[in-house]
Write an enzyme that holds these catalytic residues in place. Sequence first.
Site, PDB file in Angstrom:
ATOM      1  N   LYS A1095      40.632  32.456  36.282  1.00  0.00           N
ATOM      2  CA  LYS A1095      41.914  32.914  36.831  1.00  0.00           C
ATOM      3  C   LYS A1095      42.425  31.879  37.820  1.00  0.00           C
ATOM      4  O   LYS A1095      41.689  31.428  38.700  1.00  0.00           O
ATOM      5  CB  LYS A1095      41.785  34.269  37.518  1.00  0.00           C
ATOM      6  CG  LYS A1095      43.119  34.791  38.022  1.00  0.00           C
ATOM      7  CD  LYS A1095      43.049  36.223  38.521  1.00  0.00           C
ATOM      8  CE  LYS A1095      42.622  36.283  39.958  1.00  0.00           C
ATOM      9  NZ  LYS A1095      42.802  37.652  40.523  1.00  0.00           N
ATOM     10  N   ASP A1127      47.651  34.382  38.341  1.00  0.00           N
ATOM     11  CA  ASP A1127      48.002  35.393  39.348  1.00  0.00           C
ATOM     12  C   ASP A1127      49.115  34.849  40.227  1.00  0.00           C
ATOM     13  O   ASP A1127      48.915  33.862  40.952  1.00  0.00           O
ATOM     14  CB  ASP A1127      46.766  35.732  40.192  1.00  0.00           C
ATOM     15  CG  ASP A1127      47.037  36.842  41.191  1.00  0.00           C
ATOM     16  OD1 ASP A1127      48.149  37.390  41.185  1.00  0.00           O
ATOM     17  OD2 ASP A1127      46.119  37.162  41.983  1.00  0.00           O
ATOM     18  N   GLU A1153      49.198  38.017  36.211  1.00  0.00           N
ATOM     19  CA  GLU A1153      49.017  39.078  37.206  1.00  0.00           C
ATOM     20  C   GLU A1153      50.182  39.067  38.194  1.00  0.00           C
ATOM     21  O   GLU A1153      50.481  38.037  38.811  1.00  0.00           O
ATOM     22  CB  GLU A1153      47.695  38.828  37.930  1.00  0.00           C
ATOM     23  CG  GLU A1153      47.144  40.004  38.688  1.00  0.00           C
ATOM     24  CD  GLU A1153      45.760  39.686  39.227  1.00  0.00           C
ATOM     25  OE1 GLU A1153      45.502  39.983  40.398  1.00  0.00           O
ATOM     26  OE2 GLU A1153      44.937  39.139  38.451  1.00  0.00           O
ATOM     27  N   ASP A1176      48.010  44.365  40.161  1.00  0.00           N
ATOM     28  CA  ASP A1176      47.035  44.255  41.240  1.00  0.00           C
ATOM     29  C   ASP A1176      47.628  44.859  42.515  1.00  0.00           C
ATOM     30  O   ASP A1176      47.342  45.998  42.875  1.00  0.00           O
ATOM     31  CB  ASP A1176      46.654  42.786  41.458  1.00  0.00           C
ATOM     32  CG  ASP A1176      45.560  42.617  42.503  1.00  0.00           C
ATOM     33  OD1 ASP A1176      45.115  43.628  43.083  1.00  0.00           O
ATOM     34  OD2 ASP A1176      45.134  41.465  42.751  1.00  0.00           O
ATOM     35  N   LYS A1204      40.734  46.395  43.294  1.00  0.00           N
ATOM     36  CA  LYS A1204      39.910  46.001  44.431  1.00  0.00           C
ATOM     37  C   LYS A1204      39.476  47.276  45.154  1.00  0.00           C
ATOM     38  O   LYS A1204      40.289  47.924  45.823  1.00  0.00           O
ATOM     39  CB  LYS A1204      40.693  45.109  45.379  1.00  0.00           C
ATOM     40  CG  LYS A1204      41.058  43.739  44.822  1.00  0.00           C
ATOM     41  CD  LYS A1204      41.742  42.906  45.890  1.00  0.00           C
ATOM     42  CE  LYS A1204      42.047  41.506  45.385  1.00  0.00           C
ATOM     43  NZ  LYS A1204      43.084  41.518  44.349  1.00  0.00           N
TER      44      LYS A1204
END
Length: 1654
Positions: A1095, A1127, A1153, A1176, A1204
């Site tokens: 990533k 991301d 992302e 996210d 997370k």
Amino acid sequence: MLAVSPPPRLPLRLPVRPLLAFSLPSPRRLCRSNRGRLRGGPRRLCRLRADSAAGRRAGIVIDVDEVGEIGDRDLPVDVSFARRLPPALTVGDGLGALRRAADELKASPPAGATSGVIRFEVLVPPSTKALNWCSQFRGSSLFPQFYLSRKLTSGPSSQLEICGIGSAICLHGSYPVKNGFDLVLRYISSDSHLIRAYGFVGMKYDKESSSIEEKLGSYYLFIPQVELSEFDSCSILSSTMIWDDSVSHTFEDAVSLFESCFDQIQNSYDPLDSICHKGLVPSYISGDAHLSETGNPQLVYLDTELLATIEAKGIPLTLDKFLSSDQSFVRFSPEFLFCSNMELCLQQNETESFIKHCSNINLAWASLLVEECVRLGFTYFCIAPGSRSSPLALSATCHPLTTCISCYDERSLGFHALGYGRGSRKPAVVITSSGTAVSNLLPSVVEASQDFVPIILLTADRPPELHDAGANQAINQVNHFGTFVRYFFNLPPPSDQIHARMVLTTLDSAAYYAMQVPQGPVHLNCAFREPLDYTDRDWNLDCLRGLDKWFTNSEPYTRYLIMKTVSAFGNYSCSVMELLQIIEKAEQGLLLVGALHTDDDMWAVALLAKHLSWPIATDILSGLRLRKVVNLFPLFDKSILFIDHIDQILLSDSAKNWISPDVIVQVAQEIMFQIHSKWSLTEPYVAHVIGESLYGDAIMFVGNSMVVRDLDMFGKGWTNYTSNGNSLMMHHFPEFVGTLVAGNRGASGIDGLLSTAIGFAVGSNKHVFCVVGDISFLHDTNGLALLNQRARRKPMTIIVVNNHGGAIFSLLPIAKNTSPQILKKFFYTMHDISISNLCAAHRVKHLRVQTKAELHDALVKSKAEQIDCVVEVDNSIDSNADFHRIMSEFSAYSTTRYLDYLLGDPCSKSELDAMPVYTIHGAEYMLYRIQLSAPRTSGLSDGRFSHEGFILKLCMDDNIAGFGEVAPIEIHEEDLLDVEEQLRFLFHRMKDSELDVIPLLRGSFSNWIWTSLGIPPSSIFPSVKCGLEMAILNLLASQRKCGLSKFLAGSDPLVRDQNSYAGIEICALVDCNGTPMEVALAVAKLVAEGFTTVKLKVGRRESPIEDAAVLHKIREVVGYKINIRVDANQKWTYEQAVEFGSRAKSLQLEYIEEPVSSLNDLIKFCGKSGLPVALDETIDNLKGDVIPKLHQFVHPGIVALVIKPSVVGGFEKAAHIAKWAQMHDKMAVISSAYESSVGLASYIQLAHYVDQQNSVVSRIKNKDTCGVVAHGLGTYQWLREDVSEQKLNIHATPLGDGIRASVEDARGYLHHLNINNNKIERTYNDEKLRSYSVQVDVDDCSYLVKLQEAGDHINEKVVLLLHGFLGTSDDWVPMMKALSPSARVIAVDLPGHGESQVLQHHVENSEKFPITVQSLADLLLKLISQITDGEVVVVGYSMGARIALHMALNQVHSVTFSIFIFSVHFFLMLILSWLCQSPRQIRGAVIISGSPGLRDEESRRRRIAIDKSRAKFLMSCGLECFLETWYSARMWTSLREHPKFNSLVRTRNKHKDIKALAKVLADSSVGRQRSLWEDLKHLKRPLLIVAGEKDTKFKGISQRMCSEITQHGERGSDGRDGDELCEMIVIPDAGHAVHVENPLPLVRAVRKFLQKLH
């Protein structure tokens, strides 16, 4: 006025009038009246004639005109309190409880109280209706007797209904109303919210003539002796005892009056008497009476809420301020009463004349039948058209007291009568013609017989000579319904040769059998010869002989004795208490509750369940399956355990094999998850949410087949509930309100359901929600004809679940081995009939819904518009069958898994009684600092190469420990200081707490936080909650001697990978700094190490074009053999994201992302770019229950959710988000936030469990998995240093399938964890408070003050904590430990509280030295000077807040010296002495739920008296009784909901010096306190003002304080402006006791206030 005159000849039915008054003179004193339309009457009303017996039962009577100057007689009485008694099973039990309470009071009267108001309250069953209960006392000589009803604004159907009898006190006069109002205030206590004064304004009481007449400016007010207040779920029966020596009515007089009153009530009360409300007023009017009208005002009332509002606003009391009634009835004497807006149906004794004047014998017999039905209370007639039944139909429709309905379909009509019987619990009368019209009643008769519903069938028949003669419409109707009726009689054709009383006794016998247990239908077959109309045919009146007495009254001809119900345990009557004695012998029990038909049945079951403490499994028809809770946290109430999904539990073989009821496994959370995780509208969803619409007076009728099963399986057990009075009864039993649910479950057919529901609505007089399937609806479309007849019925909402066929067959075994063509044609009976067109044909409103939002809107709209409405829910059989299958398999899986956890402990294999209770014996945290190999990639980092956080360690006995980690970074809203103060607070609460959590059971951990720690889960920071959960799960796993992954997954056979050496794949993380080639080479290096997924951070360059160029270079270097994720962290605009997407299409990205921040832009980007997207930060920002909010992300372009745990709030929440993603075919990626190896080892095991869960989901859904998921734990590469000596093993596998982390290695790492002390900055396990006492001398009094202290004693930042009344310094202990790193924190026991003592007075009369707010402020200032030289921030709550405010506002310049100085030395000594106590030591103050006092003198005067009265009550009745009354106040409503409320009350009960406590209460009254409102304008010290969100009163006071300071304040001592000197915060989820109800936000606010000051 309503006077009396000879009655008219015909039955009189009066319309509703605005107000009616009745005078009942003797026959010699007849007044004139009109016989036509009533047009008013004389203004002088008739006398109140109280007989001698009534006179002896009179309470206090005050003529305000004779009082003169009121003086202090308006001040509160010496003692005033309300005592709430345990709930009663019956009204009789409630009356007995009130009498016993009075006897106890008589035996132990309040000491030294010369005046008082004492009220006893007891909850009685909900069937105790005010209107019916009032009618019990027609013959009583207790007056006044009253009833009132008032529509409230708190809800669409909120109704206040009250009745009362007797007068504890009466006030009347003709002066301005204020004088009487002031006197009433003396007796209406704010400590009893339900006490009210009733009466009239604009009426004059003449003592000389004992009469009442209309007169402006006059009033008549009274407080009843006994009162019944009717609420939704129960009624409250109360009695009020008032005495006042100042008006020569002693306590002994009050007791004597009470006893006399109760003797009358208990003698008059008949538990079997249930008079219809229409008969209330007529029942008081005996003999010849005729009425005329008057225009008097309505009955009005005052309650404490109104009085408090008037007092707070300082407005005068005028007529428009009184609370008026919509309907009322007051009886002042046997001869005089008022009535306002009561529906009157007065039928005089004309029955004899009417029957004798019937034109033929057929009509006479029919009229006898109808009249006797009415006298029996059966007034609802269901009439089918027909010729032979004409005499019955004509008689029923002409009777003034009947309600008639008709339908062309006898089958629908029969079911309609059945529904009426269900709703009213008394029979409807069905009239049909002869022939097959009778046969059409059979289905409804069968259902009524099977389910014990009374119906009276009057079927017309041909006379005998027309039978077996080929006559038309003549069939054998004798015993037509066989054994399905309780009674049958074949009446002969009417004849004057037969005594008419035979007709009456026959009907009475039938009625008896219909109503006697077992109830059911009865059948009278009524043959009629011609004529069938009004044709004259002479008949002999001699057949009426023996009916003289019947003609002169309104009673049925025959009265039967009511038999007691036979016990199921044998042929003997058995009370509930006797039954309890039998079942209490059982060691284990499960209470199974079937259909309950009344609110009283639900009440009795709730009492039984409370007594037994057994779990309850309820049928949907019990009324207890769909419950509305009246406390804040419905799922956390453990007083009664309901098993709402027992059928789903038993889908698990493990549960079926385990037969002991000691273990209850709830699968409600799994069911809720499945229902809400499905974004489309499903039939289980309809069943689940329908209960939320059942508020107010709404009840449910449920159809058969699929809908009743769905409601039973998926109905939501708990819904929130607010209605009139419930906020007053939060601390009462029951803590929930049942929902009456009916259905045709006797024979369980699908015919006649709509007609039954409409009849149920009529009989119950409620708003009925009817839920039926489409086939059932089509089977009874003739019921729509009944729907248009709205006589005596509230509107209905009919929900038709239309899956275009019989869906239930798709769930039966036949669906597995039968061809689809046969199923569709002969079982499903699939159709495409338009329900909309059917409704249009009958002019019924129709709404069609296809989404969840449309369903909610339709339900709200149908209720709000108050019209009949059919809501069609569109669905399909196949999707319904598939979703039911998935639900069942997940329920079985969850049951097995959680049962495996409960029984999997080594200590619980043998006996459930031996199941261990885990206790946290120790808690420790360690602050670590480690070096990183590079700055964090969050984009917000300060570039440092260090990382800090906390390692948590929780311990049980036997050296069992569990580790967790809390390490907030830039992406968290909290910082390390925030985290540490919460950990300190939580560790104090966790000490010795029991662990009763079930791993990853949705809501289990939050439940534990609330019930065990007493902290709202939402107030804990996500990282803290995650770290605690991590530590607890690791602790429990260690206790089970297994790894966290194994502990979470259990040993379910659906989990394919049970290999303990399994692992997860890890995705590498690249910061993407440098040139494209440098980044590409970095990625190539990672690939060489073994990574197969990488990533990269994007969105940090000048343009997205540059980011795309970097990715192209990476593909050039490493090719397409690896997966690439990018991301953007929401850094791009939509246009920039599209630009990147257009250049990255060929790069085969696994996903991008968070390309943009807007959800709308995100969805547009998915469609525009075609690139897969992952979420996210979007997930992180979702608060509360996230599952329903995730539905907005079902777009197929969103392919992954990056989770997370430390940001979303823990493992439990992370696992459920992951499961939602997997249910919607999206990847669930567990991601770290630069935690140390402690956090990473736990996340590895969580990620493995998530992968296993994905396998389970795929197998149940019969779909392939989304493949191997590489989890975002690549931050391990950033760890140059770690917190432990050993290293977490993460490496490439020999098979080349990526960098993987072994689950077994992660388990071993935590099991053998050895903390590297070189990386630990400091450790905290507990803080011992320093406790000591200081003697303080103030004036001529000495005090020994108890103090508790935390923090560094040399810290110049000092915080002084002041508790409220009844509190102690112990209240602040958790907060002290939380604040101790920031300041030296000191808490005191204020005088009269805890261990502080008043040592001595140097004068004889201690009363000269009261313990006022000012004296306490002076005491504390002197105390401060003795214990610190620094400046102090004072934090006070409630009474302590008033003291703190006093200290903060006591400025130097406000003191003026008016003395002559004879000596410089003396002057200097005086100044020095004064400076030692100078308020300059006060740096600032935090005011929690505090007030600057009362502005006006009158309010202060009253408040002084109120608190003095409370102090006397405390002294005379003791602390325990005082606490019960004190905490029953409205101010403590939300505190009573708190799980620690009972323990808090127990601590309050430990005060030993009651005399000192009472003195503080009286002396420190807010009335004695000098008003500080003006002083606020001169504020020099900063203030933080805190109020609870639910504390409306003090939130308003706080806002006014801030406004006063900011608008008029001067510049502070530190140069701050007024708006900078004052800050206000409102604490969510808290009422008045903020520091108890939601302490963590308060701790943070105080600490930030300290930081701001220093």
